[in-house]
Motif scaffolding. Structure first.
Motif, mmCIF file in Angstrom:
data_model
loop_
_atom_site.group_PDB
_atom_site.id
_atom_site.type_symbol
_atom_site.label_atom_id
_atom_site.label_comp_id
_atom_site.label_asym_id
_atom_site.label_seq_id
_atom_site.Cartn_x
_atom_site.Cartn_y
_atom_site.Cartn_z
ATOM 1 N N ARG A 123 45.529 39.089 48.385
ATOM 2 C CA ARG A 123 44.371 39.798 47.829
ATOM 3 C C ARG A 123 44.793 40.714 46.698
ATOM 4 N N ASP A 124 45.958 41.341 46.836
ATOM 5 C CA ASP A 124 46.453 42.195 45.755
ATOM 6 C C ASP A 124 46.733 41.378 44.504
ATOM 7 N N GLN A 125 47.349 40.189 44.685
ATOM 8 C CA GLN A 125 47.653 39.345 43.524
ATOM 9 C C GLN A 125 46.379 38.868 42.840
ATOM 10 N N GLN A 126 45.357 38.551 43.628
ATOM 11 C CA GLN A 126 44.086 38.147 43.038
ATOM 12 C C GLN A 126 43.466 39.297 42.257
ATOM 13 N N ALA A 127 43.570 40.492 42.801
ATOM 14 C CA ALA A 127 43.028 41.663 42.109
ATOM 15 C C ALA A 127 43.760 41.906 40.799
ATOM 16 N N VAL A 128 45.080 41.708 40.793
ATOM 17 C CA VAL A 128 45.858 41.859 39.565
ATOM 18 C C VAL A 128 45.426 40.823 38.527
ATOM 19 N N ALA A 129 45.240 39.580 38.966
ATOM 20 C CA ALA A 129 44.808 38.526 38.047
ATOM 21 C C ALA A 129 43.438 38.853 37.442
ATOM 22 N N ASP A 130 42.523 39.314 38.262
ATOM 23 C CA ASP A 130 41.197 39.672 37.758
ATOM 24 C C ASP A 130 41.275 40.828 36.770
ATOM 25 N N THR A 131 42.154 41.782 37.014
ATOM 26 C CA THR A 131 42.315 42.917 36.104
ATOM 27 C C THR A 131 42.901 42.467 34.769
ATOM 28 N N VAL A 132 43.923 41.621 34.827
ATOM 29 C CA VAL A 132 44.525 41.110 33.588
ATOM 30 C C VAL A 132 43.494 40.335 32.791
ATOM 31 N N TRP A 133 42.736 39.496 33.476
ATOM 32 C CA TRP A 133 41.695 38.713 32.783
ATOM 33 C C TRP A 133 40.678 39.628 32.106
ATOM 34 N N ALA A 134 40.266 40.666 32.790
ATOM 35 C CA ALA A 134 39.198 41.532 32.289
ATOM 36 C C ALA A 134 39.676 42.507 31.214
#
Length: 418
Positions: A25-36
């Protein structure tokens, strides 16, 4: 000897100790932050290396619907090249052989018969003479072939012969058959010869070779000419990359924030995968990114502010820049990278048509576009043909292959020697 159950259990326990430190879940959150927050634009050492061509967005296409829609390009041509892989002989020669083929959708049997074949030979023997290295014809003119003496290097001989054979065959065949393509050409692989351009980032000797030696430079020049030819004819070309290992975006992101992914495809897979409330992957729709303009990694060579290895270019420098989008197929959990020169994607209608074509093809085929799959089948040199060819070359050279223990271990050895 195989692993006993107790060994498997022990290894699994080790893996469990590692995985408990990695929170999905942390890695997914990081990916979403980088994308945004990081890609519009993405900078590296003060230089913009990635920026959206239009509004940054994630798009969704229902697989059944997009597979049934009419493709924007009535005909498609695919191009691929395959090799026997580098082979070393006891007389010191290192060779690779590549054949390139083009496929058409709908089919064109005469076109499918045509081949471009290149043998690249490396030798450190001062007395070695290659002989005639001009192009010759065979099979009533359907086969065009050439032997090329590779630049001499002290290391990476196999890398050199492989890259030159593969990309020379592909680019020459593309240029030779360019006039046949009416609507769209799809290269099976990148838009430019990444395997050669990576030399600029590796050993100094390889980087110098790419800049100073005309043989690899001529291959890169072929791809520049290919872009110019298709721009002149107003026929788009794209590269469909099935197994992208690029880390350029991830490495640039890593300069500013955490980027735990192994490569760019892993990152785009994170941001494009859709999941339900239970965390299970949804498989009803393809997802894709917008088009990006890239000057990261090897794409920097063809950037507007790059020198393109000093090669002459007839279009404005921006026209050659690499643009790409990522498409995710949840049925196989795979990400594909699709590249095109900015000369075509600067036009909003063209880039949208290219994206719709790729989504249609991937949805309908459950994988790469049909034109690419057919070209791959035509150009592929299977294991039996590979072995036959190597034996014939042994007889022509009057020299056996240099064998190592792994050849015996994995069964890659002549039957009579077993």
């Amino acid at each position: 000897m195989t692993l006993d159950p107790i060994h498997v259990d022990g290894i699994a326990r080790l893996a469990g100790r590692v995985s408990r430190g990695v929170d999905e879940r942390d890695q997914q959150a990081v990916a979403d932050t980088v994308w945004a927050e990081f890609l519009d634009p993405l900078s590296d050492d003060g230089r913009v290396v990635l920026e959206p061509l239009d509004e940054q967005a994630r798009l969704k296409a229902d697989i059944a619907d997009v597979a049934l829609c009419d493709p924007p390009f009535p005909t498609q041509h695919g191009l691929d090249s395959g090799t026997i892989n580098p082979t070393t002989f006891k007389n010191g020669l290192v060779i690779d052989v590549s054949q390139a083929a083009m496929a058409a959708v709908p089919s064109d049997l005469a076109l499918h018969r045509a081949r471009t074949i290149v043998m690249t030979v490396h030798s450190n023997d001062d007395t070695y003479v290659l002989g005639e290295d001009d192009w010759t014809m065979q099979d009533a003119g359907f086969v065009r072939k050439r032997a090329l003496h590779a630049p001499r290097v002290d290391r990476y001989e196999q890398n050199v012969v492989h890259a030159l054979a593969l990309y020379l065959a592909e680019s020459e065949h593309a240029l030779k058959q360019a006039g046949i393509v009416d609507d769209l050409l799809i290269l099976d692989g990148p838009l430019y010869p990444t395997g050669l351009l990576k030399w600029t980032q590796r050993d100094t000797a390889l980087a110098d070779l790419l800049v100073e030696d005309e043989r690899p430079r001529d291959v890169v020049a072929n791809y520049v000419s290919l872009v110019e030819r298709f721009v002149e004819r107003e026929v788009p070309l794209i590269g469909f990359i099935k197994n992208s290992a690029s880390k350029a975006v991830t490495q640039a992101v890593r300069e500013s924030t955490n980027a735990p992914w192994a490569n760019d495809n892993a990152f785009f897979g994170r941001v494009l995968a859709r999941r339900d409330d239970d965390g299970d992957r949804l498989t009803d729709a393809l997802t894709a990114t917008n088009w990006f303009r890239s000057r990261a990694g090897t794409d920097a060579v063809m950037a507007a502010d790059g020198d393109a290895l000093g090669l002459e270019r007839t279009l404005d420098p921006e026209a050659y820049e690499v643009t790409f989008f990522a498409v995710y197929d949840p049925r196989d959990d795979l990400v594909y990278r699709v590249e095109a020169p900015y000369a075509f994607t600067r036009d909003p209608d063209t880039r949208e048509a290219l994206r719709r074509q790729v989504l249609h093809d991937v949805a309908a085929e459950g994988g790469p576009p049909l034109a690419v799959a057919k070209a791959d089948e035509l150009a592929h040199i299977d294991r039996q043909a590979n072995e036959q060819l190597r034996r014939r070359i042994e007889r022509e050279f009057d020299a056996e292959r240099h064998r190592e223990y792994d050849d015996k271990r994995w069964g890659v050895v002549d039957d009579e020697l077993v």
